[in-house]
Write a protein that holds these residues in place. Sequence first.
Motif, mmCIF file in Angstrom:
data_model
loop_
_atom_site.group_PDB
_atom_site.id
_atom_site.type_symbol
_atom_site.label_atom_id
_atom_site.label_comp_id
_atom_site.label_asym_id
_atom_site.label_seq_id
_atom_site.Cartn_x
_atom_site.Cartn_y
_atom_site.Cartn_z
ATOM 1 N N SER A 21 -7.491 9.373 7.458
ATOM 2 C CA SER A 21 -7.773 8.056 6.899
ATOM 3 C C SER A 21 -6.721 7.070 7.373
ATOM 4 C CB SER A 21 -7.762 8.108 5.370
ATOM 5 O OG SER A 21 -8.754 8.979 4.879
ATOM 6 N N CYS A 22 -7.157 5.832 7.549
ATOM 7 C CA CYS A 22 -6.269 4.731 7.902
ATOM 8 C C CYS A 22 -6.584 3.621 6.915
ATOM 9 C CB CYS A 22 -6.511 4.282 9.335
ATOM 10 S SG CYS A 22 -5.582 2.820 9.846
ATOM 11 N N ALA A 23 -5.630 3.301 6.058
ATOM 12 C CA ALA A 23 -5.890 2.349 4.989
ATOM 13 C C ALA A 23 -4.938 1.178 5.043
ATOM 14 C CB ALA A 23 -5.771 3.052 3.635
ATOM 15 N N ALA A 24 -5.414 0.026 4.609
ATOM 16 C CA ALA A 24 -4.578 -1.163 4.500
ATOM 17 C C ALA A 24 -5.366 -2.235 3.781
ATOM 18 C CB ALA A 24 -4.157 -1.668 5.878
ATOM 19 N N SER A 25 -4.700 -3.047 3.019
ATOM 20 C CA SER A 25 -5.367 -4.188 2.414
ATOM 21 C C SER A 25 -5.727 -5.176 3.513
ATOM 22 C CB SER A 25 -4.463 -4.849 1.366
ATOM 23 O OG SER A 25 -3.274 -5.297 1.968
#
Length: 123
Positions: A21-25
């Motif tokens: 997973s690659c997450a960021a706001s």
Amino acid sequence: QVQLVESGGGLVQAGGSLRLSCAASGLTTYAIAWFRQDPGKEREFVAFISWSGSRTDYADSVKGRFTISRDNAKNTVYLEMNSLKPEDTAVYYCAGDRLRSSISRQPSSYYYWGQGTQVTVSS
């Protein structure tokens, strides 16, 4: 500015699966690419998804085994990796470029990078 955070790496036997997973706001407006790198080797392109999700691209070495997708409601891009091989062992990085629609396999096209997550595939 966006801070990309990868997760999901680990140790798996050959033939197994992992989902990174690659997450960021604020990720919804960023094209995301996955790259991987082994020590002493150049960073290698793995997969790409445009900010809209309408375009994807894969390295020949992972085509048919890996799938990139995004869930903009969760501000997350996924890399589903199946039929893993020992040669898939590397540190995997996600990289972002805002509002990119055209496909790029070049690390220099991406301004934002995550810290990387280790994937180890044992034989």
